[in-house]
Design a protein around this motif. Structure first.
Motif, short mmCIF file in Angstrom:
data_model
loop_
_atom_site.label_atom_id
_atom_site.label_comp_id
_atom_site.label_asym_id
_atom_site.label_seq_id
_atom_site.Cartn_x
_atom_site.Cartn_y
_atom_site.Cartn_z
N THR A 171 0.84 -1.20 0.00
CA THR A 171 0.00 0.00 0.00
C THR A 171 0.87 1.25 0.00
O THR A 171 2.05 1.23 0.38
CB THR A 171 -0.91 0.04 1.24
OG1 THR A 171 -0.08 -0.02 2.42
CG2 THR A 171 -1.89 -1.11 1.26
N HIS B 90 -9.12 1.56 -3.36
CA HIS B 90 -9.69 2.17 -2.15
C HIS B 90 -10.61 3.32 -2.56
O HIS B 90 -10.33 4.02 -3.54
CB HIS B 90 -8.57 2.68 -1.26
CG HIS B 90 -9.03 3.17 0.08
ND1 HIS B 90 -9.50 4.45 0.28
CD2 HIS B 90 -9.10 2.54 1.28
CE1 HIS B 90 -9.83 4.59 1.55
NE2 HIS B 90 -9.61 3.45 2.18
N SER C 133 -8.17 -1.46 0.50
CA SER C 133 -6.99 -0.63 0.22
C SER C 133 -6.63 -0.84 -1.24
O SER C 133 -7.15 -1.75 -1.90
CB SER C 133 -5.82 -1.04 1.12
OG SER C 133 -5.35 -2.32 0.76
N ASN C 134 -5.74 -0.01 -1.76
CA ASN C 134 -5.31 -0.17 -3.15
C ASN C 134 -4.54 -1.48 -3.35
O ASN C 134 -4.69 -2.16 -4.36
CB ASN C 134 -4.45 1.02 -3.56
CG ASN C 134 -5.22 2.32 -3.47
OD1 ASN C 134 -6.36 2.42 -3.89
ND2 ASN C 134 -4.59 3.34 -2.88
N ALA C 135 -3.73 -1.83 -2.36
CA ALA C 135 -3.00 -3.10 -2.47
C ALA C 135 -3.94 -4.29 -2.38
O ALA C 135 -3.73 -5.31 -3.04
CB ALA C 135 -1.94 -3.18 -1.37
N ALA D 3 -3.38 1.26 -8.16
CA ALA D 3 -2.50 1.12 -7.01
C ALA D 3 -1.14 1.70 -7.37
O ALA D 3 -0.93 2.18 -8.49
CB ALA D 3 -2.37 -0.36 -6.61
#
Length: 310
Positions: free
Chosen positions: A13, A107, A132-134, A150
């Protein structure tokens, strides 16, 4: 075992990247958590020494999930902040082409930062929010979604390819992250500090917000963030999250907080801490009449008047 820092995970992240810029991160065990709430709860329960979470971005303002978690529950304190420049990559499984993408994920805070790019390049793609983006990248790896917004650095971690890079609707976009721990004495002032508080009014009345802001304005305290958040007590019931320039040990800040404590139903002190990427030389001089020396001189004058020494 070294002391641990919780952070919004999983690995890869922007939060992890920002956390690793702190020198002390090299001596801590860094543990990813699935949400901001779980990372902060790890601090409240003693599982982690501190938590590192996003709190504001330069496109949409305050990140409501983090603000709401700091507003409610057992009090926590902000000790550090980090600014990180943000640019996204579109991560896909190897072999995926732009025309193949029907679903994208990231996210929720990422969506306003890539909205125009998405409209221009993938107007038919369905948006799916992730923790989350990850985590969105992980879900793409698993085949749940076709693409994720991401950090480009997350591609190798999840076996993905960066189909597009340097995606952002706003130039110089940044996200602010904070290191949060259990309440303790604030660090000594640096001369380039920030103080965060949450305010609840006693009642709803005309000019109520003006009264709160006036406690800062009359003492020359500049505000850096003002965001209302619902209290959950019904429509129209809000508290106010505020970041202000200065340290609680500064006379003008201390007097502003004392004034707010007198007129508010509740004041939650979230901490005084160094401002990221700002030096003392960058801080504007106090307005006339608001320096510590002038507050001391005024208090001394009142004392002399009380003693008949005027």
């Amino acid at each position: 075992m070294p002391a641990s820092y919780a952070y919004l995970g999983p690995e890869g992240t922007f939060t992890e990247v920002a956390l690793r810029t702190l020198p002390e991160s090299a001596t801590r065990q860094l543990i990813p958590y699935v949400s901001v709430q779980s990372a902060l709860d790890a601090v409240r329960t003693g599982e982690a020494e501190a938590a590192f979470v996003p709190i504001e971005n330069s496109v949409e303002g305050g990140i409501t999930t983090t603000l709401d978690e700091l507003v409610a529950g057992t009090p926590l304190t902000i000790y550090r902040e980090v600014l990180l420049s943000i640019t996204f990559a579109l991560l896909v499984r190897p072999g995926t082409k732009l025309a193949d993408i029907k679903t994208v994920s990231a996210h929720p805070a990422a969506q306003p930062q890539v909205r125009n790019w998405l409209k221009a390049n993938l107007p038919e793609a369905a948006w799916e929010s992730a923790a989350s983006n990850a985590d969105a990248a992980r879900l793409v790896q698993e085949g749940r979604y076709d693409a994720a917004f991401a950090g480009e650095f997350a591609a190798a971690r999840y076996g993905l390819t960066a189909l597009e890079t340097k995606i952002h609707d706003a130039e110089n976009a940044q996200t602010r992250f904070v290191l949060v721990g259990r309440p303790a004495r604030p660090a000594a002032p640096t001369g380039a500090d920030k103080t965060s508080v949450v305010l609840w009014q006693r009642d709803d009345h005309p000019g109520g917000l003006r009264d709160l802001l006036g406690e800062f304005a009359t003492r020359g305290v500049n505000l850096m963030l003002l965001q209302s958040r619902p209290t959950g007590a019904g429509i129209g019931n809000y508290c106010f999250c505020i970041d202000a320039e200065g340290h609680i040990s500064d006379r003008r800040m201390a007097e502003a907080l004392m004034g707010l404590k007198r007129i508010c139903r509740e004041v939650r002190f979230l901490g005084s801490y160094p401002r990221a990427e700002v030096s003392v030389a960058d801080v504007a001089a106090a307005l006339p009449g608001t320096s510590d020396g002038e507050f001391v001189a005024a208090a001394d004058w009142v004392a002399r008047c009380q003693d008949g020494r005027f």
